[in-house]
Design a protein around this motif. Sequence first.
Motif, PDB file in Angstrom:
ATOM      1  N   THR A  42      -7.771   6.225  -9.868  1.00  8.66           N
ATOM      2  CA  THR A  42      -7.441   7.639  -9.695  1.00  8.66           C
ATOM      3  C   THR A  42      -6.292   8.051 -10.605  1.00  8.66           C
ATOM      4  OG1 THR A  42      -8.202   7.641  -7.401  1.00  8.66           O
ATOM      5  CG2 THR A  42      -6.659   9.364  -8.028  1.00  8.66           C
ATOM      6  N   GLY A  43      -5.287   7.186 -10.719  1.00  5.36           N
ATOM      7  CA  GLY A  43      -4.148   7.479 -11.574  1.00  5.36           C
ATOM      8  C   GLY A  43      -4.526   7.679 -13.022  1.00  5.36           C
ATOM      9  N   PRO A  89      -0.745   5.092 -12.952  1.00 11.75           N
ATOM     10  CA  PRO A  89      -1.595   3.946 -12.613  1.00 11.75           C
ATOM     11  C   PRO A  89      -0.918   2.594 -12.807  1.00 11.75           C
ATOM     12  CG  PRO A  89      -2.280   4.952 -14.682  1.00 11.75           C
ATOM     13  CD  PRO A  89      -1.295   5.890 -14.068  1.00 11.75           C
ATOM     14  N   GLN A  90       0.047   2.499 -13.730  1.00 10.74           N
ATOM     15  CA  GLN A  90       0.692   1.218 -13.990  1.00 10.74           C
ATOM     16  C   GLN A  90       1.467   0.711 -12.777  1.00 10.74           C
ATOM     17  OE1 GLN A  90       1.537   4.123 -15.302  1.00 10.74           O
ATOM     18  NE2 GLN A  90       3.720   4.437 -14.874  1.00 10.74           N
ATOM     19  N   ARG A 125       0.785  -1.229   0.000  1.00 10.98           N
ATOM     20  CA  ARG A 125       0.000   0.000   0.000  1.00 10.98           C
ATOM     21  C   ARG A 125       0.823   1.290   0.000  1.00 10.98           C
ATOM     22  NH1 ARG A 125      -4.836  -1.746   4.182  1.00 10.98           N
ATOM     23  NH2 ARG A 125      -6.042  -2.985   2.708  1.00 10.98           N
ATOM     24  N   PRO A 126       1.998   1.349   0.644  1.00 12.18           N
ATOM     25  CA  PRO A 126       2.739   2.615   0.595  1.00 12.18           C
ATOM     26  C   PRO A 126       3.090   3.085  -0.813  1.00 12.18           C
ATOM     27  CG  PRO A 126       3.582   1.236   2.361  1.00 12.18           C
ATOM     28  CD  PRO A 126       2.609   0.397   1.590  1.00 12.18           C
ATOM     29  N   ALA A 127       3.124   2.166  -1.766  1.00 11.82           N
ATOM     30  CA  ALA A 127       3.436   2.569  -3.147  1.00 11.82           C
ATOM     31  C   ALA A 127       2.206   3.061  -3.901  1.00 11.82           C
ATOM     32  CB  ALA A 127       4.066   1.403  -3.910  1.00 11.82           C
ATOM     33  N   MET A 128       1.023   2.892  -3.326  1.00 15.49           N
ATOM     34  CA  MET A 128      -0.197   3.236  -4.052  1.00 15.49           C
ATOM     35  C   MET A 128      -0.379   4.744  -4.231  1.00 15.49           C
ATOM     36  SD  MET A 128      -1.458   0.422  -5.055  1.00 15.49           S
ATOM     37  CE  MET A 128       0.235  -0.163  -5.172  1.00 15.49           C
ATOM     38  N   GLU A 138      -6.083   1.105  -1.674  1.00 19.70           N
ATOM     39  CA  GLU A 138      -6.184  -0.188  -2.356  1.00 19.70           C
ATOM     40  C   GLU A 138      -5.723  -0.025  -3.795  1.00 19.70           C
ATOM     41  OE1 GLU A 138      -6.669  -2.898  -0.917  1.00 19.70           O
ATOM     42  OE2 GLU A 138      -7.623  -2.346   0.982  1.00 19.70           O
ATOM     43  N   ASP A 139      -5.226  -1.109  -4.377  1.00 19.13           N
ATOM     44  CA  ASP A 139      -4.636  -0.997  -5.711  1.00 19.13           C
ATOM     45  C   ASP A 139      -5.644  -0.566  -6.769  1.00 19.13           C
ATOM     46  OD1 ASP A 139      -5.997  -3.402  -5.550  1.00 19.13           O
ATOM     47  OD2 ASP A 139      -4.434  -4.584  -6.545  1.00 19.13           O
TER      48      ASP A 139
END
Length: 390
Positions: free
Chosen positions: A135-136, A54-55, A43-46, A128-129
């Motif tokens: 959003t991305g 988004p990728q 999750r910290p990378a989200m 969440e991914d």
Amino acid sequence: MHKVVVLGSRFGGSATAYWLHKLFARHELDVTIVDQWPMMTYRPAMVMAAAGHPQIADQWHINMAKKYEQAGFHFIRDTIFKIDPASQQVILTGHPPLAYDTLFVATGSDPGWATIEGLGPQRSGVCEDYLARNTGYAVHNPIHHIVIGIGCLHQSPYDPIQLQASLDVPGFEVGFLLDAWLSQHNRRKGTSITVLTPAGVPGESLGSISQEFLLKELKRRDIHLITHAQYERVTREAIVLKNQVTLEADRMIWVPPYPGSQLLRLSGLDDGYGWMPTDEYCRHERWPNIYAVGDVNRSALPKLGHIAMLQARTAVHAFWAERKHKTSRPYHPYILHVLWLGNGRGIFTLSDTLYGGKRQWVNVGRMAAASKSVFNWSYRIFAGWMPIMP
């Protein structure tokens, strides 16, 4: 053989498995980890995925089940329905009841989407991914009003540390990253960014030095801040506050409220508010063979992975000490967090002021951002079992 069951496979569950593997020989314990997913979404990378990339969401799935199996542990992919502490069993939805001698609960708290009228995952988020990915992609389209909503933390009144926001740092982090990304694409002047928080200051858990810096940085970058936010309802295009202020939003990004754990409520293991009451060794106050690690623990703070890892170490060492007739150290919490600011900069916070201490160390710049990148990639490479653990 002593049967140990670990419920959950994110920061807390993974760190618990690490210390069980580190402290015990294989013949001493029969360890089983249960989670819905064999792959952990990091999750910290989200926040990066939500901020125009988004990728990235698909690049941060870590195979935790493989790590457990390599250690000689069992992994069960299933949904946990209930814990029966009297019979020492975990009731699963797709497997027979799972017996345990010692239980570590690291399932986390449940997002309270339904606690605000009109709010739900369809309003978008960052934790969440699939939400971060959506959003991305969305920010690549023309957007005029981005509103980042931070939900309330529905704590137990018995918790000595009382906070208003669920965890605000991911909200501010994605705000800074979006500001940088929009500026790089020459779109920032036409897009407003507003952050809503129930807390009185940004970075509620971080300490006064970091809070003062965040206030100045928000002002410098023209990111609007509304504190003490009380939510009335959410519509498709707006957030309505209880003071009748309505904020238009053609894109919302939510860190949802957190009202505790429904699993604990159903199992009769909570304190009446969805959180597990524990002693200084993370043991349940009534059932000493049950430990709480991470968000589910009343003494933790949701979405702070470092706290979960500290509690995992405390809990497993206490379990080891009991079986070996040794002594172990109680839980001594502190905040260790790095918040990305964008443009290769970050703010590193090490502080215990939230817990009555006087230590505050803050570093702002490229080294802070680099330290978070190193931690993230190390966690990914070692599947949570890093050479240096807190």
